[in-house]
Design a protein around this motif. Structure first.
Motif, mmCIF file in Angstrom:
data_model
loop_
_atom_site.group_PDB
_atom_site.id
_atom_site.type_symbol
_atom_site.label_atom_id
_atom_site.label_comp_id
_atom_site.label_asym_id
_atom_site.label_seq_id
_atom_site.Cartn_x
_atom_site.Cartn_y
_atom_site.Cartn_z
ATOM 1 N N SER A 59 2.307 4.599 -3.557
ATOM 2 C CA SER A 59 2.479 6.053 -3.653
ATOM 3 C C SER A 59 3.442 6.430 -4.769
ATOM 4 C CB SER A 59 2.973 6.604 -2.320
ATOM 5 O OG SER A 59 4.213 6.021 -2.001
ATOM 6 N N SER A 100 -1.332 6.543 1.472
ATOM 7 C CA SER A 100 -0.249 5.778 0.874
ATOM 8 C C SER A 100 1.073 6.524 1.066
ATOM 9 C CB SER A 100 -0.555 5.562 -0.603
ATOM 10 O OG SER A 100 0.523 4.913 -1.218
ATOM 11 N N PHE A 130 0.841 -1.202 0.000
ATOM 12 C CA PHE A 130 0.000 0.000 0.000
ATOM 13 C C PHE A 130 0.878 1.254 0.000
ATOM 14 C CE2 PHE A 130 -2.266 3.099 2.862
ATOM 15 C CZ PHE A 130 -3.145 3.564 1.883
#
Lengths: 285, 306, 347
Positions: free
Chosen positions: A32, A71, A28
């Motif tokens: 980003s 994120s 997760f």
């Protein structure tokens, strides 16, 4: 290495659960890197949308998509926690092994410095740093400062283990086999210290992430960098709970808790695996 | 005749207790003996726990400094003042420890200790030369590199481990080994192989051994000369056969009387004469006394009449 | 007569198998620490058990003492005690049954006295903790009983007010003997009780155990690896090798007419003052209990081994009154030390 992981996954439920939790959160956080939005920009999304098909984790009052925002936040927080843990482990291993094995004046000097660091109150010092550095205080600088404070207790623990090892016969055997003190410390004694290092890494990450959240919520960090702490800072700033934007607070808290549970399970199971006694049993002793 | 090791009037006191009730205990008091370089021998130090035998051994290895007196090895103080001297000393005086199961790090392979010894003290760089040195030493003790290479301590018996430890100590070709209770933790069926090995090292390889033990029977079996220590003091010293066959000091006699013999197995003779125990106990704390030589060559501690 | 014979034995072990079964990260291990042992201990005798480290002797007495903890469990066989309170099979007894016999009928003397004596409790309190309930006595009566018992052990009553660290090693071991015997148990298990002691004290403690045993008429199972202790303590000696009983017999015969090569070796390797002849050393290593050798477990180290020894397990057979051995070639076993030679040297 692969065989070790396979054995751990197959025979240790704690490890499997911990690994899955941490892996999911790390993935997760890594998302980003592919984020379509800049986390420092505001009002790119419709504000105050509850979690749904468009915004999976909802959006906040500043018009940011919480999915991408979190994120980034978890990437920064994880990097921060790991940096502090890594740096402070290096200091505590070096100090603990040297003090315990070399003994004498080295031990006294190192433990004197150690005790000074134990006695210094860290929180006011961190606030002082914030006032001096202001917007120059990025995550890495903060990690560096905290690493300088995160080692003394663990160094003492490591020292106490090596003090016992120093008088074992195999240490004297190594001395009379002409091994250098560095070699004895790193090759003979370090394996016995590894369980402590793993266990304290976990505690250290909880400590550093917790302290970062505290500082951020109070506004004593660079609030433009998204972290778990600054996310909560902004949520608090916008009275998220009062206006009913509960997902702004609840989702990051849930993920943080899951992260800590995952780290804890990993530490416990890895500890059991690398513990010298269990290692010896697997070797067939 | 040149002396290999000379222990000259050595004492060691340890300070015990805190600031207010400071007590000193004399672990070793005025110990003197010497070993000649030309005639390798097994010199035994006999004593019970608290007799100071281990402290004496640690001083000879340079791990403790005597409070008074001096210990010299080939004319130089043991331990060495500089790093170079220290390495030279360690190459010449090597220890064998008590517990073979503790002698090697359980998480590490045994051969790394032998390899390190060969590289440091023989200055060998070449892989084959190092292995040859290791194999030679292991052959001396009845093992081979093939048996030991890559093995962990738990894969070998106590006897094999103790032999590997002795092989390790032999790699730099030391003229002197200090063996502190080398068989007390080794299984009965393997014990004699270690004791016989020490004997062979003396007879076939010219290595002198300082053998520290509480066991009179093995001492009699292998040693040339011995000293008997009681509470830090040498009470009797001389030829092993002479002393043990006919001990003179009351403490030596008590020790011999306490050896459990197998001659009358099953007869259940266990009682020790209480007067013997009382006399020996009294002498442990009796003041002074000095070693007096006897016609048969032994030295015995005699005390001023109280 | 049959009835008499039965009453003669206080402990009957039959076909006992007790294994450690473990599993660590996919590595399954089964250690057959006790593998088919059958033996008896009579009333009023000292039975010596000899064996090397990892021979299974410690595991065996754990079963006798009913002190099994997983992963160590009894797989087969029985361990029957015939106590005055009634028979108990500790291989298959409930916790309550074992609780009822502990200290009162079955007690132990352990190697480290400090593991029994609580360092922060006075000796007298430890006696109360252990013995007040089994004895069913309290206060004055209890103390009188303990003091009179300590007198027999030549211990002054003052020790009851002392802390363990104030006593010498020999005194502490005598106190633990006192603890083990104050309830006048019928069966005492002594596990290397003198190994940590100096020779002079060792002899005192051994003669004390013997005196107490004779005075009470209890049975003692005495475990040590030191054959010279067995020579002076035991009425009968049993030798355990790789989880099996390989020979048992009257002490004198075990020393001077052993019928198993391992026993013969153990006896012959003991050095003696007054004798410098070369002592034989046994080569090889004690076998691993996780993967013991086939056939007779001693065959890889045995000087007498023949092909049969590699494949067939020798049964424990009676070769003389009271004397059993598990060896195919027991008739060829020569004693390596003769009693006459030994006495000749002494004279």
């Amino acid at each position: 290495m692969f065989a070790v992981l396979r054995d751990l996954v197959r025979y240790n439920v704690e490890f499997t659960i911990g690994a899955i939790l941490v892996a999911v959160i790390v993935i997760f956080a890594c998302l980003s890197f592919f984020s379509p939005v800049d986390p420092t920009q505001v009002y790119l999304a419709i504000p105050d949308q509850p979690p749904g098909a468009q915004y999976w984790f909802g959006s906040n009052s500043r018009g940011q998509d919480m999915f991408w925002q979190l994120s980034f936040a978890f990437r920064n927080t994880l990097t921060f926690g790991l940096t502090v843990a890594l740096l402070s482990r290096i200091i505590s291993i070096a100090v603990g092994l040297a003090a315990g094995y070399l003994g004498g004046w080295v031990d006294r000097v190192l433990m004197f410095i150690n005790d000074i660091f134990v006695a210094i109150p860290i929180f006011p010092i961190l606030i002082l740093f914030y006032f001096v550095m202001r917007s120059n205080l990025n995550g890495f600088t903060l990690a560096l400062v905290m690493a300088c404070f995160g080692w003394p207790y663990d160094a003492r623990l490591i020292r106490s283990v090596t003090l016992g090892l120093r008088h074992r016969e195999f240490t004297r055997q190594a001395v009379f086999a002409g091994m250098s003190p560095a070699k004895i410390m790193l090759e003979e004694h370090l394996p016995y210290v590894m369980p402590i290092i793993f266990a304290t890494t976990m505690a250290n990450m909880i400590w550093s992430i917790g302290l970062e959240v505290t500082l951020a919520v109070l506004g004593f960090t660079n609030i433009n960098i998204p972290t778990v702490g600054t996310t909560l800072y902004w949520a608090n700033n916008h009275s998220a709970m009062v206006v009913g934007v509960w997902w702004w607070i609840l989702i990051p808290v849930i993920i943080v808790v899951l992260l800590f549970i995952g780290l804890f399970l990993l530490a416990v199971s890895l500890n059991e695996y690398i513990d010298p006694r269990s290692r010896l049993r697997r070797m067939g002793a | 005749m040149t002396t290999l090791l000379n222990v000259d009037n050595v004492s060691k006191t340890f300070a015990m207790g805190g600031l207010l009730s400071r007590k000193t205990t004399a672990a070793v008091q005025n110990a003197s003996f010497s070993l000649a370089a030309e005639t390798p021998e097994i010199f035994t130090i006999i004593g019970e726990s608290g007799s100071g035998k281990t402290t004496l051994a640690r001083m000879i290895l340079g791990l403790e400094t005597p409070t008074t007196g001096s210990i010299t090895f080939r004319g130089k103080p043991v331990g060495g003042a500089t790093k170079v001297e220290r390495m030279a000393f360690m190459a010449a005086v090597q220890p064998v420890f008590q517990n073979p199961f503790e002698a090697f790090n359980p998480l590490k392979q045994i051969d790394r200790y032998l390899e390190s010894t060969a590289r440091t003290f023989l200055g060998l760089k070449d892989r084959t030369a190092v292995e040859r040195a290791m194999d030679e030493a292991l052959q001396t003790v009845g093992l081979s590199l093939a048996e030991v290479k890559g093995r962990y301590p738990h894969e070998m018996s106590g006897g094999q481990l103790q032999r590997a430890a002795i092989a390790r100590a032999l790699i730099p070709n030391p003229p002197l080994l200090i063996a502190d209770e080398p068989v007390s933790m080794v299984d009965a069926s393997l014990r004699m192989s270690i004791v016989n090995l020490l004997k062979a090292l003396r007879d076939d390889f010219g290595v002198s051994v300082i053998y520290i033990t509480h066991d009179l029977a093995t001492a009699y079996y292998i040693s040339n000369r011995l000293i008997i220590m009681q509470r830090g003091r040498i009470v009797e010293m001389g030829d092993a056969r002479t002393v043990l066959e006919n001990p003179e000091h009351p403490y030596s006699r008590l020790l011999k009387a306490s050896v459990l013999s197998t001659e009358d197995a099953g007869d259940g003779k266990l009682a020790t004469n209480p007067d013997m125990v009382a006399l020996a106990t009294r002498l442990a704390t009796a003041p002074g006394g000095q070693l007096v030589s006897r016609p048969d060559g032994r030295l015995v501690r005699v005390y001023e009449p109280v | 007569m049959a009835q008499d014979n039965k009453r003669r034995d206080i402990l009957t072990v039959e076909g006992l198998k007790a294994y450690y079964q473990m599993s660590y990260f996919g590595v399954d291990r089964e250690v057959r620490a006790v593998d088919d042992i059958t033996m008896t201990v009579r009333r009023n005798e000292i039975y010596g058990i000899a064996g090397e480290s990892s021979s299974g002797k410690t595991s065996f007495i754990k079963v006798l003492a009913a002190a099994l903890r997983p992963p160590f469990r009894v797989v087969a066989g029985s361990v029957k005690y015939d106590f005055s309170s009634g028979p108990v099979d500790v291989a298959d007894a409930t916790d309550a049954q074992i609780e009822a016999i502990r200290w009162r009928h079955l007690s132990y003397i352990m190697q480290g006295s400090m593991s029994v004596l609580n360092p922060v409790r006075r000796i007298g309190r430890t006696f109360e903790d252990f013995a007040a309930r089994p004895l069913g006595l309290r206060g004055k009566a209890f103390e009188e009983r303990v003091v009179s018992h300590l007198e027999k052990l030549k211990l002054p009553a003052d020790v009851l007010r002392a802390y363990p660290h104030e006593l010498s090693g020999g005194m502490r071991q005598r106190v633990t003997i006192g603890l083990a015997t104050v309830c006048r148990p019928e069966f005492i298990i002594a596990d290397e009780p003198t190994t940590a002691l100096d020779v002079v004290v060792q002899k005192e403690v051994l003669s004390l155990i013997r005196d107490v045993q004779q005075e009470m008429g209890s049975s003692v199972v005495f475990v040590t690896h030191d054959m010279s202790v067995h020579a002076n303590m035991a009425d009968r000696v049993g030798i355990i090798y790789a989880g099996r009983l390989v020979e048992e017999g009257p002490t004198r015969q075990m020393f001077f007419a052993p019928k198993h090569p391992y026993t013969a070796h153990l006896v012959a390797s003991l050095p003696r003052i007054g004798d410098t002849t070369q002592r034989p050393a046994l080569e090889g290593r004690p076998p691993s209990l996780a993967a013991p050798p086939s056939g007779c477990r001693f065959h890889p180290r045995c000087p007498l081994a023949i092909d049969k020894c590699k494949t067939d397990v020798p049964p424990l057979q009676t070769v003389a009154p009271d004397h059993r051995t598990a060896c195919w070639r027991w008739q060829d076993v020569q004693p390596l030390v003769s009693p006459h030679a030994a006495h000749g040297v002494m004279a």
